[in-house]
Scaffold this active site. Structure first.
Site, PDB file in Angstrom:
ATOM      1  N   TYR A  33       0.834  -1.196   0.000  1.00 56.00           N
ATOM      2  CA  TYR A  33       0.000   0.000   0.000  1.00 56.00           C
ATOM      3  C   TYR A  33       0.866   1.242   0.000  1.00 56.00           C
ATOM      4  CZ  TYR A  33       0.716   1.102   4.980  1.00 56.00           C
ATOM      5  OH  TYR A  33       1.250   1.457   6.183  1.00 56.00           O
ATOM      6  N   ARG A  52       8.145   4.314  -4.669  1.00 58.55           N
ATOM      7  CA  ARG A  52       8.198   3.293  -3.625  1.00 58.55           C
ATOM      8  C   ARG A  52       7.172   2.194  -3.881  1.00 58.55           C
ATOM      9  NH1 ARG A  52       7.577   5.031   2.558  1.00 58.55           N
ATOM     10  NH2 ARG A  52       5.450   5.397   1.845  1.00 58.55           N
ATOM     11  N   ARG A 100      -7.394 -20.526  -2.859  1.00 57.09           N
ATOM     12  CA  ARG A 100      -6.392 -20.427  -1.801  1.00 57.09           C
ATOM     13  C   ARG A 100      -5.284 -21.444  -2.013  1.00 57.09           C
ATOM     14  NH1 ARG A 100      -4.381 -21.481   3.154  1.00 57.09           N
ATOM     15  NH2 ARG A 100      -4.337 -19.747   4.658  1.00 57.09           N
ATOM     16  N   LYS A 148       6.567  -1.991   1.762  1.00 57.12           N
ATOM     17  CA  LYS A 148       5.394  -1.419   2.452  1.00 57.12           C
ATOM     18  C   LYS A 148       4.186  -2.333   2.240  1.00 57.12           C
ATOM     19  CE  LYS A 148       3.148   3.065   3.281  1.00 57.12           C
ATOM     20  NZ  LYS A 148       3.640   3.260   4.669  1.00 57.12           N
ATOM     21  N   GLU A 180      11.914   1.608  14.298  1.00 56.08           N
ATOM     22  CA  GLU A 180      11.029   2.709  13.879  1.00 56.08           C
ATOM     23  C   GLU A 180       9.774   2.683  14.720  1.00 56.08           C
ATOM     24  OE1 GLU A 180      10.239   2.037   9.724  1.00 56.08           O
ATOM     25  OE2 GLU A 180       9.919  -0.098  10.047  1.00 56.08           O
ATOM     26  N   LEU A 204      11.236   0.922   7.047  1.00 55.47           N
ATOM     27  CA  LEU A 204      10.593   1.431   5.842  1.00 55.47           C
ATOM     28  C   LEU A 204      11.372   2.634   5.336  1.00 55.47           C
ATOM     29  CD1 LEU A 204       8.079   1.225   3.973  1.00 55.47           C
ATOM     30  CD2 LEU A 204       7.058   2.989   5.396  1.00 55.47           C
TER      31      LEU A 204
END
Length: 284
Positions: A33, A52, A100, A148, A180, A204
Site C-alpha cells: 500500500y 516506492r 487459496r 510497504k 522505527e 521502511l
C-alpha cells in the site's frame, strides 16, 4: 453524501465497494500500500510514493497494475469527488483473487487495486503542538520491513499496547536498537546532530523521511544515519517522528521518562515548519 472509492477500475460509493473473499490480500496479506498526503486539495510528493510503490511491488514479484499517470488521475479524481482539502489518499494493491494456495496465482491473474480518501487535519494537529508520549516494544515483524506491505498486525499490536499504557505510540526495538515507530520513522537530536537509522531491510524507506533529511541538509543541519539505542533516545535533547500523516511530530516522553525538557524542541519545530512549506509549494 457517501464517500466515493476506486475499486478495480470503477468509482463506487464506499458501501457498495467489494473485493473477493478469495483476494490474496485478505487470505495472505499478499499486497502493498501507499498513502499520499493531501494539502489544499493537492498531492504531496506523489512521484516519491509511486516510486516506492513500484519498488514494493517489484520486491514481491508484482508489476505496476496501472501507469503512474493513471494513478495520478485516479488520485486527483478521488480528491475532487470527495471534496478533500486536507487528508490522505490510500492505495492498496494485492496479487488478486484466486483459489487459496501458498503458490502464487496463475500468470495473468489481475491484481486488485483499491484507493480511498480519508479526511484529516494534517497541519493544525494537536500532537504536533504538545508532542507525543511513547513506549518501547519488541520488534516482532518479518525481515523485509522496507517493503510497504499490508502486513500491519504487529505494528497494530504495538500501537494498542501504547494505548493501553495511556500513551500515544510505540517505538519498536531490536537487539537494543530502535528500528522505527508503528507507522513512522524515528529520530533523536543529540550533541547538535539529528540521528536516524540508516536505510536497510530493517526499516521502511520513508518518503517523508527522505524529504525531511533533504531539507535538513539544505538548512545545514548535522545528520547521522545510524542505529541508536533506547538509552541514547532517553538521554537525547529531542526526539521526533516523521510520516506522511504526521509530517514531523515531536516525541516528549519515552517509557515514562521525559526527553530533554519534556516539551517539543526547536529542531523538530523548525523541520516541521520547513517541511510543510516545501510540501505546499511542491504538491501537484
Amino acid at each position: 453524501m457517501s464517500r466515493m472509492v476506486f475499486v478495480n477500475g470503477e468509482y463506487v460509493p464506499e458501501e457498495a465497494a467489494r473485493v473477493s473473499v478469495f483476494d490474496r490480500g485478505f487470505l495472505f496479506a499478499d499486497g502493498v500500500y501507499e498513502v499520499v498526503s493531501v494539502l489544499g486539495g493537492k498531492l504531496v510528493d506523489f512521484a516519491g510514493h509511486m516510486a516506492r510503490l513500484r519498488r514494493s511491488l517489484g520486491a514481491l514479484d508484482m508489476e505496476m497494475p496501472m501507469a503512474e499517470a493513471e494513478f495520478l488521475a485516479t488520485h486527483r479524481d478521488l480528491v475532487a469527488r470527495n471534496a478533500l482539502d486536507e487528508g490522505m489518499v490510500y492505495t492498496q494493491v494485492t496479487r488478486g483473487a484466486a483459489d487459496r494456495d501458498f503458490l502464487f496465482p496463475p500468470e495473468g491473474t489481475p491484481l486488485s487495486v483499491v484507493s480511498f480518501t480519508q479526511a484529516a487535519a494534517l497541519v493544525d494537529k494537536p500532537a504536533a503542538r504538545r508532542g507525543i508520549r511513547i513506549i518501547t516494544q519488541p520488534d516482532i515483524r518479518w525481515g523485509r520491513r522496507d517493503i510497504k506491505t499490508v502486513q500491519l498486525l504487529a505494528a497494530s499490536m504495538c500501537k494498542m499496547a501504547a494505548k493501553k499504557a495511556g500513551k500515544d505510540d510505540a517505538w519498536m526495538v531490536e537487539d537494543g536498537f530502535v528500528t522505527e515507530g508503528t507507522s513512522n520513522n524515528a529520530y533523536v537530536v543529540a550533541g547538535g546532530s539529528i540521528i536516524t537509522r540508516d536505510l536497510s531491510h530493517s526499516i521502511l524507506h520513508g518518503i517523508t523521511r527522505a524529504a525531511v533529511l533533504r531539507l535538513a541538509r539544505e538548512a545545514r543541519m548535522t545528520l547521522e544515519e545510524r542505529a541508536f539505542t533506547v538509552e541514547e533516545a532517553k538521554a537525547a535533547d529531542e526526539a521526533f517522528v516523521t510520516s506522511a500523516s504526521s509530517f514531523v511530530t515531536p516525541v516528549i516522553e519515552i517509557d515514562g521518562l521525559p526527553v530533554g525538557s519534556g516539551a517539543p524542541g526547536p529542531v523538530a519545530a523548525r523541520l516541521r515548519e520547513i517541511y510543510i512549506a516545501d510540501a505546499r509549494a511542491s504538491a501537484v
